[in-house]
Design a protein around this motif. Sequence first.
Motif, short mmCIF file in Angstrom:
data_model
loop_
_atom_site.label_atom_id
_atom_site.label_comp_id
_atom_site.label_asym_id
_atom_site.label_seq_id
_atom_site.Cartn_x
_atom_site.Cartn_y
_atom_site.Cartn_z
N GLN A 188 60.86 -31.50 51.01
CA GLN A 188 59.54 -32.06 51.31
C GLN A 188 58.51 -30.95 51.51
N PRO A 189 57.34 -31.09 50.88
CA PRO A 189 56.30 -30.05 50.99
C PRO A 189 55.97 -29.66 52.43
N ALA A 190 55.85 -30.64 53.34
CA ALA A 190 55.42 -30.30 54.70
C ALA A 190 56.38 -29.34 55.37
N ALA A 191 57.68 -29.57 55.16
CA ALA A 191 58.66 -28.68 55.78
C ALA A 191 58.75 -27.36 55.03
N LEU A 192 58.60 -27.43 53.70
CA LEU A 192 58.76 -26.21 52.90
C LEU A 192 57.58 -25.26 53.01
N ARG A 193 56.49 -25.75 53.55
CA ARG A 193 55.28 -24.95 53.58
C ARG A 193 55.52 -23.57 54.20
N LYS A 194 56.47 -23.51 55.14
CA LYS A 194 56.67 -22.24 55.86
C LYS A 194 57.72 -21.34 55.23
N LEU A 195 58.44 -21.83 54.22
CA LEU A 195 59.61 -21.11 53.73
C LEU A 195 59.28 -19.72 53.16
N HIS A 196 58.09 -19.58 52.57
CA HIS A 196 57.78 -18.29 51.93
C HIS A 196 57.56 -17.17 52.95
#
Length: 576
Positions: A188-196
Amino acid sequence: GSCSTSGLLFRLALSCLVDADHSDTATHYRNESHFDAPSLVPDARLRRLDSYVEGLGVGLTDERTEIRRRIYAACREADMNYGMYACDSPVGTGKTTAVMAHLLSAACKKNLRRVFVVLPYTNIIDQSVDRYRKSLTLPGEVPEAVVAAHHHKADFADDAARLLTFQWRAPIVVVTAVRFFETLADNQPAALRKLHSLPGSAIFIDESHAALPWDLWPQAWKWLKELESVWGCHIVLGSGSLYRFWEIPSFSDPPEIIPNMLPPELEKVAASYEEKRVEYKTKEEPMCVDELVEWVWSFPGPRLLIVNTVYSAAVLAEALKEKFGGDKVEHLSSALCPADVSVTLKKVKSRLKDETACDWCLVATSCVEAGVDLSFRTGMRERASLVSWLQSAGRTNREGKWSSAEIWDFQLVEEGLIRSNPGLEHSGEVLGYLIAEGEIGPEYATKAMAKELTLKDIRNKIDKIMKAEERMKFPEVAKEFCVISSDTVIAVVDDELASRLEDGEIVDPNELQLSSVSIRRHFMTEYALAKIENSGLSRFRSYPEVFRWTLGYDKFIGYMKGVMDSYKHQTVGFIT
């Protein structure tokens, strides 16, 4: 597989896209100001940490302080040639600060941009965050912006300090294992937003034996290996009782050897200090409640009694209170909301400082087993796994101030609300076998794990996740890679807060978290949970359902008060 086709690569790419997109939109519509997090400046923080740690040991010359000093120095100066290390320094040897020194040194040498500390439980996080904020903040900085604590269930706030937390933009991020690994698995984009924010970081997975259910480790292990080999991360796996699961073929194919951060000679010194500190003993016959109550009080206090379920903890706490008086018993479990947990923890800590009044007992579940800085005269642990027993030993005579202390293994007879925990059946069986063989100690942890694996068949689940990841079936990976599998709902125990929610007010997620408990979904009807319909939170996309706890609640045994009352009614008929 090669990096060119890894699932992680796609998630990281999506993460960069999503974050750029979200940030632009937010700046445009909501004036989410774009502000910069402080940078890591590892050399300055390392100097700050050195002076903090030096201050802790001033004027102390005992054996434990000496071991701590040596471990700190060894971790700080450890060789940095590899990208992955194991650190199994025992309980109470200052691992929190020693490993941080290592990570900051690695950041200096390898030019890393962030430090992640991944911990298994929320209750340990606050303690570590506190210590890191004290020891790593430089003059003129805001501690909350330097060390971010990420453990909220709800991802829906966006003021400045919280942004740094939710987006992992702070230089030092302390996060629960659930949050960390589920983010790696998410689609999900909202959760993945921080992965980078992850590539080029130092990552410490502490108490790694408790970080994940076993069936999730093989895939998580692949991700960690990739973060290290492809994305420039420097990773440390730590634990006072480490499973070297990477040496077990069914987990890591082929099995691997990871270098130890501590020199072998220092490990020996630390281990032999451990053996003097605490003695392992077993009570053969299972006991019923009345017997246990008598037995507990036959030992020198303060006493720590750890059991396998919230039910057992509440029943025993009440029984001890009835027999010896309320001032002689404290109780800690997830039946209490976090606000009451922290009040009780403070009380327990101050009672432990008072050496004149030792005649009391803390009854708890495994929530105090790892990472909590408590030290009792005698420990008692209901039979679970070898590692649970070793961990509990870490809450007994932690500073070594008694020449020897005992940590007991015992079993309970199932009756009334005393129930066994089905999830622990295999590990208890293996522990029984190890006790019979006389194989108790950290060095048997990996053997215990391999043995448990032969009893419970998790190959199926392991293969399911790994195949889904190989085939890039991202929704399936996210669904299968679920760290906390028990489906729970949030129940608010504070009436005033529940009323505010019912009036449609938007409540700060922190406040909501402090005054709620997690209840398994399948108990909703039995426990008469009432859904709060018009909550202000329902305006948010990913908001959790919120319920009101309608049965009794008290600050001693939490929601178990209501459960026990209704149980008595069912068994005794109504008491007028």
